[in-house]
Design a protein around this motif. Sequence first.
Motif, PDB file in Angstrom:
ATOM      1  N   GLY A  90       0.478  -0.908  -0.323  1.00  0.00           N
ATOM      2  CA  GLY A  90       0.121  -0.451  -0.106  1.00  0.00           C
ATOM      3  C   GLY A  90       0.695   1.299  -0.144  1.00  0.00           C
ATOM      4  O   GLY A  90       0.445   2.482  -0.267  1.00  0.00           O
ATOM      5  N   GLN A  91       2.394   1.191  -0.181  1.00  0.00           N
ATOM      6  CA  GLN A  91       2.822   2.573   0.334  1.00  0.00           C
ATOM      7  C   GLN A  91       3.754   2.211  -1.419  1.00  0.00           C
ATOM      8  O   GLN A  91       4.027   1.828  -2.104  1.00  0.00           O
ATOM      9  CB  GLN A  91       4.711   1.694   1.077  1.00  0.00           C
ATOM     10  N   PRO A  92       4.089   3.784  -1.572  1.00  0.00           N
ATOM     11  CA  PRO A  92       5.326   4.348  -2.970  1.00  0.00           C
ATOM     12  C   PRO A  92       5.541   2.972  -3.550  1.00  0.00           C
ATOM     13  O   PRO A  92       6.542   2.473  -1.804  1.00  0.00           O
ATOM     14  CB  PRO A  92       5.163   5.494  -2.629  1.00  0.00           C
ATOM     15  N   TRP A  93       5.869   2.664  -4.772  1.00  0.00           N
ATOM     16  CA  TRP A  93       7.136   2.030  -5.071  1.00  0.00           C
ATOM     17  C   TRP A  93       8.567   2.594  -4.073  1.00  0.00           C
ATOM     18  O   TRP A  93       8.175   4.032  -4.563  1.00  0.00           O
ATOM     19  CB  TRP A  93       7.428   1.863  -6.674  1.00  0.00           C
ATOM     20  N   PRO A  94      10.122   2.125  -4.572  1.00  0.00           N
ATOM     21  CA  PRO A  94      10.774   2.667  -3.392  1.00  0.00           C
ATOM     22  C   PRO A  94      11.391   3.007  -4.708  1.00  0.00           C
ATOM     23  O   PRO A  94      11.124   3.675  -5.730  1.00  0.00           O
ATOM     24  CB  PRO A  94      11.835   1.337  -3.307  1.00  0.00           C
ATOM     25  N   ALA A  95      11.608   5.005  -4.293  1.00  0.00           N
ATOM     26  CA  ALA A  95      12.001   5.162  -4.879  1.00  0.00           C
ATOM     27  C   ALA A  95      13.333   4.765  -6.545  1.00  0.00           C
ATOM     28  O   ALA A  95      13.926   3.684  -5.659  1.00  0.00           O
ATOM     29  CB  ALA A  95      13.435   6.620  -4.037  1.00  0.00           C
ATOM     30  N   MET A  96      13.333   5.353  -7.292  1.00  0.00           N
ATOM     31  CA  MET A  96      14.315   4.774  -8.767  1.00  0.00           C
ATOM     32  C   MET A  96      15.623   5.299  -8.050  1.00  0.00           C
ATOM     33  O   MET A  96      16.285   6.830  -8.006  1.00  0.00           O
ATOM     34  CB  MET A  96      13.995   5.061 -10.114  1.00  0.00           C
ATOM     35  N   PRO A  97      16.434   4.377  -7.422  1.00  0.00           N
ATOM     36  CA  PRO A  97      17.996   5.081  -7.734  1.00  0.00           C
ATOM     37  C   PRO A  97      18.841   5.495  -8.231  1.00  0.00           C
ATOM     38  O   PRO A  97      18.658   5.598  -9.515  1.00  0.00           O
ATOM     39  CB  PRO A  97      18.452   3.781  -7.079  1.00  0.00           C
ATOM     40  N   GLY A  98      19.618   7.225  -7.645  1.00  0.00           N
ATOM     41  CA  GLY A  98      19.621   8.269  -9.162  1.00  0.00           C
ATOM     42  C   GLY A  98      20.499   7.099  -9.518  1.00  0.00           C
ATOM     43  O   GLY A  98      20.735   7.534 -11.312  1.00  0.00           O
ATOM     44  N   LEU A  99      21.496   5.863  -9.820  1.00  0.00           N
ATOM     45  CA  LEU A  99      22.678   5.649 -10.287  1.00  0.00           C
ATOM     46  C   LEU A  99      21.579   4.802 -11.754  1.00  0.00           C
ATOM     47  O   LEU A  99      22.712   4.505 -12.782  1.00  0.00           O
ATOM     48  CB  LEU A  99      22.994   4.083  -9.594  1.00  0.00           C
ATOM     49  N   LEU A 100      20.864   3.925 -10.871  1.00  0.00           N
ATOM     50  CA  LEU A 100      19.962   3.121 -12.013  1.00  0.00           C
ATOM     51  C   LEU A 100      19.568   4.163 -13.299  1.00  0.00           C
ATOM     52  O   LEU A 100      19.744   4.301 -14.128  1.00  0.00           O
ATOM     53  CB  LEU A 100      18.554   2.679 -11.220  1.00  0.00           C
ATOM     54  N   ARG A 101      18.357   5.365 -12.616  1.00  0.00           N
ATOM     55  CA  ARG A 101      18.297   6.012 -13.850  1.00  0.00           C
ATOM     56  C   ARG A 101      19.373   6.661 -14.456  1.00  0.00           C
ATOM     57  O   ARG A 101      19.124   6.807 -15.369  1.00  0.00           O
ATOM     58  CB  ARG A 101      17.855   7.292 -12.725  1.00  0.00           C
ATOM     59  N   ALA A 102      20.158   7.261 -14.117  1.00  0.00           N
ATOM     60  CA  ALA A 102      21.653   8.023 -14.913  1.00  0.00           C
ATOM     61  C   ALA A 102      21.697   6.891 -15.484  1.00  0.00           C
ATOM     62  O   ALA A 102      22.178   7.496 -16.687  1.00  0.00           O
ATOM     63  CB  ALA A 102      22.197   8.270 -14.004  1.00  0.00           C
ATOM     64  N   PHE A 103      21.866   5.686 -15.301  1.00  0.00           N
ATOM     65  CA  PHE A 103      22.316   4.249 -16.479  1.00  0.00           C
ATOM     66  C   PHE A 103      21.214   4.538 -17.343  1.00  0.00           C
ATOM     67  O   PHE A 103      21.618   3.926 -18.812  1.00  0.00           O
ATOM     68  CB  PHE A 103      22.597   3.214 -15.868  1.00  0.00           C
ATOM     69  N   ALA A 104      20.273   4.408 -17.336  1.00  0.00           N
ATOM     70  CA  ALA A 104      19.203   4.667 -17.701  1.00  0.00           C
ATOM     71  C   ALA A 104      18.979   6.007 -18.981  1.00  0.00           C
ATOM     72  O   ALA A 104      19.011   5.928 -20.031  1.00  0.00           O
ATOM     73  CB  ALA A 104      17.781   4.124 -17.519  1.00  0.00           C
ATOM     74  N   VAL A 105      19.363   7.047 -18.250  1.00  0.00           N
ATOM     75  CA  VAL A 105      19.004   7.832 -19.365  1.00  0.00           C
ATOM     76  C   VAL A 105      20.489   8.131 -20.723  1.00  0.00           C
ATOM     77  O   VAL A 105      20.125   8.752 -21.321  1.00  0.00           O
ATOM     78  CB  VAL A 105      19.080   9.219 -18.463  1.00  0.00           C
ATOM     79  N   ARG A 106      21.568   7.818 -19.760  1.00  0.00           N
ATOM     80  CA  ARG A 106      22.944   7.465 -20.472  1.00  0.00           C
ATOM     81  C   ARG A 106      23.065   6.500 -22.152  1.00  0.00           C
ATOM     82  O   ARG A 106      22.870   6.649 -22.720  1.00  0.00           O
ATOM     83  CB  ARG A 106      24.426   6.863 -19.772  1.00  0.00           C
ATOM     84  N   ALA A 107      22.164   5.581 -21.290  1.00  0.00           N
ATOM     85  CA  ALA A 107      21.918   4.190 -22.314  1.00  0.00           C
ATOM     86  C   ALA A 107      20.215   5.118 -23.550  1.00  0.00           C
ATOM     87  O   ALA A 107      21.548   4.844 -25.105  1.00  0.00           O
ATOM     88  CB  ALA A 107      21.405   3.067 -22.043  1.00  0.00           C
ATOM     89  N   ALA A 108      19.683   5.458 -23.419  1.00  0.00           N
ATOM     90  CA  ALA A 108      18.715   6.432 -24.474  1.00  0.00           C
ATOM     91  C   ALA A 108      19.829   7.081 -24.815  1.00  0.00           C
ATOM     92  O   ALA A 108      19.265   7.000 -26.168  1.00  0.00           O
ATOM     93  CB  ALA A 108      17.820   6.227 -23.415  1.00  0.00           C
ATOM     94  N   ARG A 109      21.150   7.646 -24.392  1.00  0.00           N
ATOM     95  CA  ARG A 109      21.040   8.871 -25.390  1.00  0.00           C
ATOM     96  C   ARG A 109      22.286   7.932 -26.231  1.00  0.00           C
ATOM     97  O   ARG A 109      22.299   9.124 -27.444  1.00  0.00           O
ATOM     98  CB  ARG A 109      22.443  10.613 -24.653  1.00  0.00           C
ATOM     99  N   ALA A 110      23.091   7.357 -26.100  1.00  0.00           N
ATOM    100  CA  ALA A 110      23.479   6.141 -26.432  1.00  0.00           C
ATOM    101  C   ALA A 110      22.915   5.940 -27.847  1.00  0.00           C
ATOM    102  O   ALA A 110      23.549   6.008 -28.535  1.00  0.00           O
ATOM    103  CB  ALA A 110      24.816   4.848 -25.910  1.00  0.00           C
ATOM    104  N   ALA A 111      21.673   5.591 -27.787  1.00  0.00           N
ATOM    105  CA  ALA A 111      21.124   4.937 -29.332  1.00  0.00           C
ATOM    106  C   ALA A 111      20.281   6.474 -29.272  1.00  0.00           C
ATOM    107  O   ALA A 111      19.971   5.491 -30.685  1.00  0.00           O
ATOM    108  CB  ALA A 111      19.844   3.484 -28.286  1.00  0.00           C
ATOM    109  N   GLY A 112      20.393   7.836 -29.060  1.00  0.00           N
ATOM    110  CA  GLY A 112      19.642   8.063 -30.210  1.00  0.00           C
ATOM    111  C   GLY A 112      18.415   8.705 -29.302  1.00  0.00           C
ATOM    112  O   GLY A 112      18.296   9.702 -30.091  1.00  0.00           O
ATOM    113  N   TYR A 113      18.010   8.787 -27.845  1.00  0.00           N
ATOM    114  CA  TYR A 113      16.967   9.447 -27.375  1.00  0.00           C
ATOM    115  C   TYR A 113      17.887  10.333 -26.305  1.00  0.00           C
ATOM    116  O   TYR A 113      18.001   9.719 -25.228  1.00  0.00           O
ATOM    117  CB  TYR A 113      16.339   8.273 -27.021  1.00  0.00           C
ATOM    118  N   PRO A 114      18.030  11.864 -26.394  1.00  0.00           N
ATOM    119  CA  PRO A 114      18.752  12.543 -25.276  1.00  0.00           C
ATOM    120  C   PRO A 114      17.737  13.368 -25.003  1.00  0.00           C
ATOM    121  O   PRO A 114      18.034  13.678 -23.444  1.00  0.00           O
ATOM    122  CB  PRO A 114      19.542  13.828 -26.443  1.00  0.00           C
ATOM    123  N   ASP A 115      16.298  13.020 -24.402  1.00  0.00           N
ATOM    124  CA  ASP A 115      15.729  13.370 -23.889  1.00  0.00           C
ATOM    125  C   ASP A 115      14.706  12.159 -23.124  1.00  0.00           C
ATOM    126  O   ASP A 115      13.276  12.003 -21.622  1.00  0.00           O
ATOM    127  CB  ASP A 115      14.880  14.368 -24.843  1.00  0.00           C
TER     128      ASP A 115
END
Length: 220
Positions: A90-115
């Motif tokens: 019944g609680q909010p999902w755990p926050a997305m760890p900054g390390l995970l989020r930053a990694f996903a953003v970096r991967a998307a950027r490498a594939a041509g999705y900068p936003d």
Amino acid sequence: MTADLFDDLEAPSPAQELLAPGAVLLRGFARDVDAALLQALDDVLAAAPLRHLVTPGGHTMSVGMSNCGPLGWVSDRRGYRYDARDPLTGQPWPAMPGLLRAFAVRAARAAGYPDFMPDACLINQYLPGSKLSLHQDRDEQDFSAPIVSVSLGLPAVFLFGSERRADRPQRYRLQHGDVVVWGGAARLAFHGVAPLADGEHALLGRRRINLTFRRAGLDL
Ligand code: MD3
Ligand code: FE
């Protein structure tokens, strides 16, 4: 005058492989951060444990699932959807760890999705025999955003079809550290995972973890 320079920066590097229009494989992109990703994941799974969800049709999924971030994907007899809360606690999902989020953003950027701004990370755990039947990911509000998937642990045979369920899917072996960014024409393709073969992975033992970073909602 700087156009050529920028063209070079945007050009696909040899580490990028186009599986299909819109589907970019970054082979081994997560290898050098695997331990850090898994450590961040441990904290998430302590707060929101893996569980086997029930489909609307009443089948229990063989893949163990959890989520982190503002939204999490859930399934029950009422349907598939994203929810801000873990139905188990019944609680909010755990926050997305900054390390995970930053990694996903970096991967998307490498594939041509900068936003890319993920607001959901679905965690899938496969044990030997676990599989994911052919499906589309269409519970998100914004199909213009890609999905970033990270494979860790035992290798899996990934099935990748077209937007028509009946088309015979192509098979790809996804290994530890492989990242695939699914966007554009690939975003609504049918896909699935063949039953996981038994094996032993140095870091993860007899299992495979797949993380999918998504833009599920329109606003945070
Ligand atoms: C292609 N997971 O969680 S990730 C899922 O390995 C899911 O756990 C699989 O499919 C897994 O929904 C595959 C690769 C993936 C994810 C999303 C896609 C491929 C995709 C969306 C569109 C097309
Ligand atoms: Fe999927």
